[in-house]
Design an enzyme around this catalytic site. Sequence first.
Site, PDB file in Angstrom:
ATOM      1  N   GLU A 148      47.862  33.424  38.442  1.00 23.81           N
ATOM      2  CA  GLU A 148      48.276  34.407  39.528  1.00 23.81           C
ATOM      3  C   GLU A 148      47.062  35.048  39.836  1.00 23.81           C
ATOM      4  O   GLU A 148      47.329  36.338  40.147  1.00 23.81           O
ATOM      5  CB  GLU A 148      49.623  34.968  39.169  1.00 23.81           C
ATOM      6  CG  GLU A 148      50.809  34.099  39.063  1.00 23.81           C
ATOM      7  CD  GLU A 148      51.123  33.354  40.363  1.00 23.81           C
ATOM      8  OE1 GLU A 148      50.497  33.490  41.492  1.00 23.81           O
ATOM      9  OE2 GLU A 148      51.861  32.398  40.291  1.00 23.81           O
ATOM     10  N   ARG A 170      54.037  28.867  25.888  1.00 23.64           N
ATOM     11  CA  ARG A 170      54.125  27.409  26.277  1.00 23.64           C
ATOM     12  C   ARG A 170      53.204  26.680  25.243  1.00 23.64           C
ATOM     13  O   ARG A 170      53.559  25.409  25.000  1.00 23.64           O
ATOM     14  CB  ARG A 170      53.775  27.267  27.676  1.00 23.64           C
ATOM     15  CG  ARG A 170      54.648  27.493  28.701  1.00 23.64           C
ATOM     16  CD  ARG A 170      54.211  27.412  30.284  1.00 23.64           C
ATOM     17  NE  ARG A 170      55.373  27.968  31.164  1.00 23.64           N
ATOM     18  CZ  ARG A 170      55.196  28.127  32.340  1.00 23.64           C
ATOM     19  NH1 ARG A 170      54.144  27.456  33.027  1.00 23.64           N
ATOM     20  NH2 ARG A 170      56.109  28.372  33.046  1.00 23.64           N
TER      21      ARG A 170
END
Length: 140
Positions: free
Chosen positions: A61, A7
């Site tokens: 996460e 990204r």
Amino acid sequence: AIEIMDRMRIAYEYLPHWIKPGILVYNKSEITFSNMSSIRAFATSSSASRGFSGQILVVDEMAFIPKNVVDEFFASVMPVVSSAKNSKVIVVSTPNGTSGLYYDIWCQANSKESGQNKEGWKPFRIDWWEVPGRTEAWKD
């Protein structure tokens, strides 16, 4: 970590030419710019970022990092950012139960006792329906 780096590369590619810094290193786990700033991705381990310093640390996460790894991992990465005056730690995760370091940090961040928790964590929550394109069909 590699997905986040992907990204970052996409974001860089979409920058207007006049604002793009030159690139010295451009690979799967590192981007180093000509101004000597860099973005690096590390695996989750107790020695992942040892020897590096940084301004911003993103742990993705975190609630899913195994208990036997997360405490040692977090203890090893905190010195990376604690040496800088204006450093930031961004912990991102979907929930995973009511125990563990991520859960503890989330609870601290939401503590209303003194207006702000002693560690300085600030909670941000994004629900699925707030993400553009997510509909009841997506939820189902």
